[in-house]
Design a protein around this motif. Structure first.
Motif, mmCIF file in Angstrom:
data_model
loop_
_atom_site.group_PDB
_atom_site.id
_atom_site.type_symbol
_atom_site.label_atom_id
_atom_site.label_comp_id
_atom_site.label_asym_id
_atom_site.label_seq_id
_atom_site.Cartn_x
_atom_site.Cartn_y
_atom_site.Cartn_z
ATOM 1 N N GLN A 12 11.206 8.766 2.198
ATOM 2 C CA GLN A 12 10.022 9.038 1.961
ATOM 3 C C GLN A 12 9.050 7.601 2.143
ATOM 4 O O GLN A 12 9.638 6.669 1.861
ATOM 5 N N PRO A 13 7.709 7.724 2.751
ATOM 6 C CA PRO A 13 7.041 6.174 2.853
ATOM 7 C C PRO A 13 6.967 5.497 1.557
ATOM 8 O O PRO A 13 6.485 6.180 0.541
ATOM 9 N N VAL A 14 7.247 4.093 1.475
ATOM 10 C CA VAL A 14 6.880 3.277 0.205
ATOM 11 C C VAL A 14 6.199 2.149 0.573
ATOM 12 O O VAL A 14 6.100 1.786 1.807
ATOM 13 N N ILE A 15 5.677 1.613 -0.500
ATOM 14 C CA ILE A 15 4.754 0.513 -0.302
ATOM 15 C C ILE A 15 5.810 -0.719 -1.060
ATOM 16 O O ILE A 15 5.957 -0.416 -2.343
ATOM 17 N N LYS A 16 6.285 -1.400 -0.059
ATOM 18 C CA LYS A 16 7.348 -2.387 -0.830
ATOM 19 C C LYS A 16 6.683 -3.736 -1.378
ATOM 20 O O LYS A 16 5.934 -4.540 -0.236
ATOM 21 N N ASN A 24 3.466 6.344 -9.463
ATOM 22 C CA ASN A 24 4.244 7.104 -8.614
ATOM 23 C C ASN A 24 4.549 8.783 -9.086
ATOM 24 O O ASN A 24 4.589 9.533 -8.353
ATOM 25 N N ARG A 25 4.391 8.808 -10.154
ATOM 26 C CA ARG A 25 4.573 10.381 -10.873
ATOM 27 C C ARG A 25 3.342 11.150 -10.431
ATOM 28 O O ARG A 25 3.297 12.319 -10.314
ATOM 29 N N GLU A 26 1.974 10.492 -10.223
ATOM 30 C CA GLU A 26 1.081 11.052 -9.886
ATOM 31 C C GLU A 26 0.694 11.344 -8.365
ATOM 32 O O GLU A 26 -0.060 11.613 -7.871
ATOM 33 N N GLY A 27 1.846 10.793 -7.767
ATOM 34 C CA GLY A 27 1.731 11.213 -6.298
ATOM 35 C C GLY A 27 1.771 9.773 -5.378
ATOM 36 O O GLY A 27 1.592 9.981 -4.176
ATOM 37 N N GLY A 28 1.572 8.781 -6.132
ATOM 38 C CA GLY A 28 1.473 7.351 -5.502
ATOM 39 C C GLY A 28 0.364 6.852 -4.818
ATOM 40 O O GLY A 28 -0.814 7.503 -5.294
ATOM 41 N N LEU A 29 0.447 6.339 -3.877
ATOM 42 C CA LEU A 29 -0.935 5.790 -3.199
ATOM 43 C C LEU A 29 -1.164 6.439 -1.901
ATOM 44 O O LEU A 29 -0.369 5.978 -1.013
ATOM 45 N N ALA A 30 -1.768 7.380 -1.620
ATOM 46 C CA ALA A 30 -2.124 8.239 -0.512
ATOM 47 C C ALA A 30 -0.796 8.816 -0.189
ATOM 48 O O ALA A 30 -0.280 8.484 1.203
ATOM 49 N N GLY A 31 -0.213 9.367 -0.996
ATOM 50 C CA GLY A 31 1.447 9.897 -0.657
ATOM 51 C C GLY A 31 2.498 8.892 -0.562
ATOM 52 O O GLY A 31 3.729 9.357 -0.225
ATOM 53 N N PHE A 56 -3.308 -4.066 -8.559
ATOM 54 C CA PHE A 56 -2.855 -3.863 -7.247
ATOM 55 C C PHE A 56 -3.398 -2.534 -7.034
ATOM 56 O O PHE A 56 -3.798 -2.134 -5.909
ATOM 57 N N VAL A 57 -3.065 -1.564 -7.667
ATOM 58 C CA VAL A 57 -3.273 -0.048 -7.271
ATOM 59 C C VAL A 57 -4.878 -0.008 -7.249
ATOM 60 O O VAL A 57 -5.217 0.820 -6.402
ATOM 61 N N GLU A 58 -5.421 -0.494 -8.026
ATOM 62 C CA GLU A 58 -6.961 -0.287 -8.107
ATOM 63 C C GLU A 58 -7.621 -0.620 -6.765
ATOM 64 O O GLU A 58 -8.614 -0.239 -6.294
ATOM 65 N N VAL A 59 -7.404 -1.816 -6.312
ATOM 66 C CA VAL A 59 -7.686 -2.660 -4.886
ATOM 67 C C VAL A 59 -7.132 -1.749 -4.039
ATOM 68 O O VAL A 59 -7.873 -1.456 -3.196
ATOM 69 N N ALA A 60 -5.800 -1.343 -3.988
ATOM 70 C CA ALA A 60 -5.391 -0.431 -2.829
ATOM 71 C C ALA A 60 -6.089 0.822 -2.644
ATOM 72 O O ALA A 60 -6.317 1.348 -1.558
ATOM 73 N N LYS A 61 -6.302 1.315 -3.821
ATOM 74 C CA LYS A 61 -7.026 2.586 -3.695
ATOM 75 C C LYS A 61 -8.383 2.813 -2.957
ATOM 76 O O LYS A 61 -8.878 3.711 -2.231
ATOM 77 N N GLN A 62 -8.956 1.561 -2.873
ATOM 78 C CA GLN A 62 -10.156 1.318 -2.012
ATOM 79 C C GLN A 62 -9.962 1.354 -0.652
ATOM 80 O O GLN A 62 -10.985 1.773 0.025
ATOM 81 N N CYS A 63 -8.809 1.318 -0.213
ATOM 82 C CA CYS A 63 -8.395 1.273 1.243
ATOM 83 C C CYS A 63 -8.053 2.604 1.634
ATOM 84 O O CYS A 63 -8.149 2.891 2.625
ATOM 85 N N SER A 81 -6.255 4.276 4.788
ATOM 86 C CA SER A 81 -6.207 3.158 5.812
ATOM 87 C C SER A 81 -5.797 1.715 5.121
ATOM 88 O O SER A 81 -6.089 0.884 5.467
ATOM 89 N N LEU A 82 -4.845 1.906 4.124
ATOM 90 C CA LEU A 82 -4.396 0.729 3.427
ATOM 91 C C LEU A 82 -3.481 -0.408 4.596
ATOM 92 O O LEU A 82 -2.564 0.452 5.020
ATOM 93 N N SER A 83 -3.827 -1.277 4.352
ATOM 94 C CA SER A 83 -3.140 -2.434 5.082
ATOM 95 C C SER A 83 -3.384 -3.706 4.586
ATOM 96 O O SER A 83 -4.171 -3.791 3.614
ATOM 97 N N GLN A 84 -2.535 -4.656 4.956
ATOM 98 C CA GLN A 84 -2.937 -5.806 4.374
ATOM 99 C C GLN A 84 -4.098 -6.610 4.563
ATOM 100 O O GLN A 84 -4.563 -7.112 3.639
ATOM 101 N N SER A 85 -4.719 -6.431 5.715
ATOM 102 C CA SER A 85 -5.957 -7.070 6.105
ATOM 103 C C SER A 85 -7.052 -6.258 5.237
ATOM 104 O O SER A 85 -7.945 -6.784 4.431
ATOM 105 N N CYS A 86 -7.190 -4.969 5.192
ATOM 106 C CA CYS A 86 -7.901 -4.227 4.255
ATOM 107 C C CYS A 86 -7.663 -4.626 2.839
ATOM 108 O O CYS A 86 -8.735 -4.614 1.977
#
Length: 374
Positions: free
Chosen positions: A30-34, A64-71, A320-327, A330-335
């Motif tokens: 499963q893809p993960v954000i480490k 994670n129980r709710e599906g994580g960030l973009a899967g 972290f999650v609230e910021v990542a959701k905005q990407c 297309s979540l990436s370090q630069s975004c």
């Protein structure tokens, strides 16, 4: 007939094993954000790392129980550094070699973060919410470093304002941990005192990760200071307070939030005047939505005693999650870094705000006084 039943049973078992193997394979693949975490989970500051990680994991488990960030699920990759800078550096170098770390997260301590500052800033990997109020992490602003907590300069200013401006105490001694943490907070005390035309009566020092406070205590007692401003960790500070009381030396003691008021206060054995500045709301006594959600999640985990450190870890994860959701997908370090630079969150008395010229999300300081319970 028995033979046929045996064959049927074997087929069922094989089918179940195949299903289980596929499930485990899916989980493993499963893809993960480490998020890479180097902090103390052993040694004299262990409770800081343990509870900060616990708070963060509680929020990430919810996501994670709710599906994580973009899967993708969020995973903390944890390494213990025992609050020793050389271990933090080794851990960070190992993280960088793996090439699959999205961000550094929840690092604990000023000497430890100082040891990796060059590596981190050159890597361009997001370095998020270190548990330190050190000024070198804040000014000049470094593009990939963001903090949630207020600075040590802000904490020391509030302490000196209370002790000098409100209580009229001017005979002040400093007891400083002999490392970058001590230097960082000492500068804050000196600036706040100088602003009021005061110099410390005496400055003493002791070694990090020890409880060797006897000599420093004898010096402070000889000067009969009204206030001891302590920079260090909870175990030696508690020993200092308890030993001073046993020697009929009862000044006012004060320290910054790194001390962990919960761990300190439960170690004080007698009536004492102690002030700890906090940089987080007390989650058990606030009505903001994030506080109420935090309390519900802690209760669900069977955790009855909460504190600012658990809440800080939880809030770090929330940001972290609230910021990542905005990407989005297309979540990436630069975004992420771009969105973090312009992130704002408002909820009643809680405002978190970052900007291009200010990578510190919070600035509030709260005074927390020790109350002796017989």
């Amino acid at each position: 007939m028995l033979h046929k039943n045996l064959i049927l049973l074997l087929l069922i078992v094989c089918a179940l094993l195949c299903i289980s193997a596929n499930v485990f394979a899916n989980i493993e693949n499963q893809p993960v954000i480490k998020l890479a975490v180097s902090n103390a989970t052993s040694g004299p500051t262990a409770q800081l790392g343990i509870r900060l990680n616990q708070g963060a994991n509680t929020y990430f488990d919810r996501v994670n129980r709710e599906g994580g960030l973009a899967g993708k699920h969020i995973q903390l990759v944890l390494l213990d550094d025992g609050y020793e800078p050389y271990k933090t550096l080794i851990n960070t170098q190992n993280f960088l070699k793996k090439k699959d770390i999205f961000a550094f997260f929840n690092y604990v301590g000023t000497p430890t973060t100082h040891a990796v500052l060059d590596k981190v800033s050159q890597s361009h990997v997001p370095f998020l919410m270190p548990f330190s109020g050190a000024e070198f992490l804040r000014k000049p602003v470094i593009k990939n470093i963001f903090h949630l907590r207020a600075s040590y300069y802000q904490e020391t200013e509030q302490q000196i304002h209370f002790l000098v401006d409100e209580k009229g105490m001017t005979n002040i001694g400093l007891m400083i941990q002999a490392d970058e943490f001590g230097i960082s907070v000492e500068k804050g005390y000196l600036m706040a005192l100088k602003k009021r035309g005061i110099k410390p009566t005496v400055t003493t020092r002791y070694r990090r990760n020890t409880n060797d406070i006897k000599l420093a205590l004898s010096i402070l007692k000889a000067k009969n200071v009204q206030v001891v401003a302590f920079v260090g960790t909870y175990e030696p500070f508690a020993q200092l307070i308890n030993s001073a009381y046993q020697q009929d030396f009862t000044p006012f003691f004060t320290s910054v939030s790194f001390i962990s008021s919960r761990d300190l206060f439960q170690r004080i054995k007698q009536p004492s005047n102690v002030l700890v500045t906090e940089v987080m709301l007390d989650p058990a006594n606030c009505n903001e939505a994030i506080c109420l959600q935090f309390m519900d999640d802690m209760k669900a985990q069977g955790i009855k005693t909460v504190d600012q450190i658990l809440f800080e870890g939880y809030l770090n994860a929330f940001v972290f999650v609230e910021v990542a959701k905005q990407c989005g997908e297309s979540l990436s370090q630069s975004c992420f870094l771009e969105k973090m630079t312009n992130f704002t969150y408002q909820d009643k008395g809680l405002t978190i705000e970052f900007s291009e010229n200010d990578h510190q999300g919070l600035s509030s300081i709260f005074l927390n006084f020790f109350q002796f319970d017989k």
